[in-house]
Design a protein around this motif. Structure first.
Motif, PDB file in Angstrom:
ATOM      1  N   THR A 127     -27.453   1.891  45.374  1.00  0.00           N
ATOM      2  CA  THR A 127     -26.895   0.541  45.264  1.00  0.00           C
ATOM      3  C   THR A 127     -27.989  -0.503  45.430  1.00  0.00           C
ATOM      4  O   THR A 127     -28.013  -1.513  44.715  1.00  0.00           O
ATOM      5  CB  THR A 127     -25.805   0.332  46.330  1.00  0.00           C
ATOM      6  N   LEU A 128     -28.899  -0.277  46.368  1.00  0.00           N
ATOM      7  CA  LEU A 128     -30.006  -1.213  46.585  1.00  0.00           C
ATOM      8  C   LEU A 128     -30.815  -1.404  45.303  1.00  0.00           C
ATOM      9  O   LEU A 128     -31.181  -2.528  44.938  1.00  0.00           O
ATOM     10  CB  LEU A 128     -30.903  -0.692  47.710  1.00  0.00           C
ATOM     11  N   ILE A 129     -31.069  -0.301  44.590  1.00  0.00           N
ATOM     12  CA  ILE A 129     -31.809  -0.379  43.331  1.00  0.00           C
ATOM     13  C   ILE A 129     -30.991  -1.112  42.278  1.00  0.00           C
ATOM     14  O   ILE A 129     -31.512  -1.969  41.545  1.00  0.00           O
ATOM     15  CB  ILE A 129     -32.178   1.038  42.851  1.00  0.00           C
ATOM     16  N   ALA A 130     -29.691  -0.798  42.186  1.00  0.00           N
ATOM     17  CA  ALA A 130     -28.832  -1.442  41.199  1.00  0.00           C
ATOM     18  C   ALA A 130     -28.764  -2.952  41.416  1.00  0.00           C
ATOM     19  O   ALA A 130     -28.730  -3.736  40.455  1.00  0.00           O
ATOM     20  CB  ALA A 130     -27.432  -0.838  41.241  1.00  0.00           C
ATOM     21  N   LEU A 131     -28.745  -3.391  42.682  1.00  0.00           N
ATOM     22  CA  LEU A 131     -28.657  -4.820  42.987  1.00  0.00           C
ATOM     23  C   LEU A 131     -29.896  -5.584  42.535  1.00  0.00           C
ATOM     24  O   LEU A 131     -29.836  -6.804  42.343  1.00  0.00           O
ATOM     25  CB  LEU A 131     -28.452  -5.022  44.488  1.00  0.00           C
ATOM     26  N   ALA A 132     -31.010  -4.878  42.356  1.00  0.00           N
ATOM     27  CA  ALA A 132     -32.233  -5.533  41.887  1.00  0.00           C
ATOM     28  C   ALA A 132     -32.227  -5.746  40.378  1.00  0.00           C
ATOM     29  O   ALA A 132     -33.039  -6.525  39.862  1.00  0.00           O
ATOM     30  CB  ALA A 132     -33.455  -4.704  42.287  1.00  0.00           C
ATOM     31  N   ALA A 133     -31.324  -5.084  39.664  1.00  0.00           N
ATOM     32  CA  ALA A 133     -31.268  -5.194  38.202  1.00  0.00           C
ATOM     33  C   ALA A 133     -30.594  -6.503  37.792  1.00  0.00           C
ATOM     34  O   ALA A 133     -29.919  -7.163  38.579  1.00  0.00           O
ATOM     35  CB  ALA A 133     -30.512  -4.000  37.620  1.00  0.00           C
ATOM     36  N   ASP A 134     -30.785  -6.869  36.539  1.00  0.00           N
ATOM     37  CA  ASP A 134     -30.162  -8.091  36.006  1.00  0.00           C
ATOM     38  C   ASP A 134     -28.685  -7.878  35.705  1.00  0.00           C
ATOM     39  O   ASP A 134     -27.902  -8.821  35.766  1.00  0.00           O
ATOM     40  CB  ASP A 134     -30.902  -8.537  34.737  1.00  0.00           C
ATOM     41  N   GLU A 135     -28.315  -6.667  35.342  1.00  0.00           N
ATOM     42  CA  GLU A 135     -26.918  -6.356  35.032  1.00  0.00           C
ATOM     43  C   GLU A 135     -26.607  -4.947  35.514  1.00  0.00           C
ATOM     44  O   GLU A 135     -27.463  -4.059  35.461  1.00  0.00           O
ATOM     45  CB  GLU A 135     -26.654  -6.454  33.529  1.00  0.00           C
ATOM     46  N   ILE A 136     -25.384  -4.752  36.000  1.00  0.00           N
ATOM     47  CA  ILE A 136     -24.922  -3.439  36.435  1.00  0.00           C
ATOM     48  C   ILE A 136     -23.756  -3.031  35.547  1.00  0.00           C
ATOM     49  O   ILE A 136     -22.736  -3.725  35.512  1.00  0.00           O
ATOM     50  CB  ILE A 136     -24.473  -3.447  37.913  1.00  0.00           C
ATOM     51  N   VAL A 137     -23.910  -1.944  34.809  1.00  0.00           N
ATOM     52  CA  VAL A 137     -22.845  -1.433  33.959  1.00  0.00           C
ATOM     53  C   VAL A 137     -22.244  -0.224  34.657  1.00  0.00           C
ATOM     54  O   VAL A 137     -22.935   0.764  34.906  1.00  0.00           O
ATOM     55  CB  VAL A 137     -23.375  -1.047  32.561  1.00  0.00           C
ATOM     56  N   MET A 138     -20.951  -0.317  34.997  1.00  0.00           N
ATOM     57  CA  MET A 138     -20.264   0.739  35.722  1.00  0.00           C
ATOM     58  C   MET A 138     -19.124   1.306  34.892  1.00  0.00           C
ATOM     59  O   MET A 138     -18.454   0.570  34.170  1.00  0.00           O
ATOM     60  CB  MET A 138     -19.677   0.201  37.031  1.00  0.00           C
ATOM     61  N   ASP A 139     -18.909   2.606  34.994  1.00  0.00           N
ATOM     62  CA  ASP A 139     -17.657   3.170  34.532  1.00  0.00           C
ATOM     63  C   ASP A 139     -16.545   2.585  35.403  1.00  0.00           C
ATOM     64  O   ASP A 139     -16.776   2.251  36.571  1.00  0.00           O
ATOM     65  CB  ASP A 139     -17.698   4.695  34.679  1.00  0.00           C
ATOM     66  N   GLU A 140     -15.353   2.446  34.835  1.00  0.00           N
ATOM     67  CA  GLU A 140     -14.270   1.821  35.602  1.00  0.00           C
ATOM     68  C   GLU A 140     -13.894   2.627  36.846  1.00  0.00           C
ATOM     69  O   GLU A 140     -13.249   2.101  37.763  1.00  0.00           O
ATOM     70  CB  GLU A 140     -13.041   1.629  34.713  1.00  0.00           C
ATOM     71  N   HIS A 141     -14.295   3.898  36.909  1.00  0.00           N
ATOM     72  CA  HIS A 141     -14.020   4.728  38.081  1.00  0.00           C
ATOM     73  C   HIS A 141     -15.268   4.972  38.928  1.00  0.00           C
ATOM     74  O   HIS A 141     -15.191   5.685  39.939  1.00  0.00           O
ATOM     75  CB  HIS A 141     -13.434   6.071  37.660  1.00  0.00           C
ATOM     76  N   ALA A 142     -16.397   4.398  38.543  1.00  0.00           N
ATOM     77  CA  ALA A 142     -17.636   4.587  39.298  1.00  0.00           C
ATOM     78  C   ALA A 142     -17.618   3.724  40.557  1.00  0.00           C
ATOM     79  O   ALA A 142     -16.838   2.778  40.674  1.00  0.00           O
ATOM     80  CB  ALA A 142     -18.840   4.239  38.429  1.00  0.00           C
ATOM     81  N   VAL A 143     -18.496   4.055  41.494  1.00  0.00           N
ATOM     82  CA  VAL A 143     -18.552   3.309  42.749  1.00  0.00           C
ATOM     83  C   VAL A 143     -19.995   3.058  43.167  1.00  0.00           C
ATOM     84  O   VAL A 143     -20.906   3.839  42.861  1.00  0.00           O
ATOM     85  CB  VAL A 143     -17.815   4.037  43.894  1.00  0.00           C
TER      86      VAL A 143
END
Length: 281
Positions: A127-143
């Motif tokens: 999550t820490l790495i994802a928060l550094a990105a410009d956009e986060i693309v998640m599956d609707e069931h991902a967490v």
């Protein structure tokens, strides 16, 4: 050819089968990565942690983010021109704070757009790495998950709370030392998260998000769903390319004697759409 020769031939084929299967999987991954890079005009970097099996002996190994991962990801970013977008595919339970933070800082400093794809889950350091990105693309069931620090098996926030609520003469020295370290870890994590979020939100919002995600509001394994990520104001979307799922299918778990999930691998459509007959991949 006698029986002894047949036995040794069978033994050699059996011994080489896992190695050959792994080589075929790696080649298929490389082809899929090249396909995604060509279609999106980006650099694709995967950080995928599955339970793996040691060759020959077959012992399971649980993987997590470590310094070797940070070295490899940073090297891939350095090999990417500044005007080339990066697609970072994350599938991880987390890992070392140092390694995750190194990757996150490298992601934030890349001039072109960085998109983090979460097909299933990216907890803690993921999550820490994802928060550094410009956009986060998640599956609707991902967490996603909280990024509150842990000291061994204990949450840092809980250690601080114990010392705050219990008389000091009832607390042993080791717990006091751990609580001191926990307080420092919480303060450092909030500062690191604020650094990663700076420029993406207003300063007050950065403060609120850093407090919520790093200071022990939830248990460490609390699942932050797509809807909750939206409520928090994170830059999430559901535009997950089909190729990402196909690529993840090339990272299978070790084969068990009895599968825990079983289904026919064909699309199922309603009567209007007709019966699906082709494999997904």
């Amino acid at each position: 050819m006698n029986v002894f020769d047949i036995f040794w031939l069978f033994f050699m084929i059996t011994a080489l089968q896992p190695i050959l299967r792994q080589r075929f999987l790696e080649a298929a991954r490389q082809r899929m990565i090249a396909k995604i890079e060509k279609s999106r005009g980006s650099r694709v970097i995967l950080l995928v942690h599955r339970q793996e099996t040691m060759s020959l002996l077959g012992f399971p190994i649980v993987r997590y983010i470590d310094v070797n991962d940070s070295e490899q990801v940073i090297r891939a970013i350095h090999l990417t021109d500044k005007d080339v977008p990066i697609d970072l595919i994350l599938h991880t339970p987390g890992g070392l704070v140092l390694a995750a933070l190194q990757i996150a800082r490298a992601v934030k400093r890349h001039p072109a757009k960085v998109t983090a794809f979460i097909p299933h889950y990216a907890m803690s350091g993921g999550t820490l790495i994802a928060l550094a990105a410009d956009e986060i693309v998640m599956d609707e069931h991902a967490v996603l998950g909280p990024v509150d620090p842990q000291l061994g098996q204990f949450p840092a926030a809980s250690l601080v709370r114990v010392v705050r609520e219990k008389p000091l003469d009832k607390v042993d020295d080791q717990t006091l030392i751990m609580a001191d370290m926990a307080e420092k870890a919480l303060r450092q994590m909030k500062a690191n998260l604020s650094e990663l979020l700076a420029g993406k939100y207003e300063p007050q919002r950065v403060e609120e998000l850093a407090e919520t995600l790093s200071q022990g509001r939830w248990t460490h394994d609390y699942p932050i769903t797509f809807d909750e990520a939206q409520r928090l104001g994170l830059p999430v979307s559901k535009d997950m390319p089909t190729e990402i799922y196909q690529l993840m299918s090339l990272f299978p778990q070790p084969v068990r004697q009895q599968p825990s999930v079983e289904f026919l691998p064909t699309p199922r459509k309603g009567h209007e759409g007709g019966q699906g007959t082709g494999l997904f991949f």
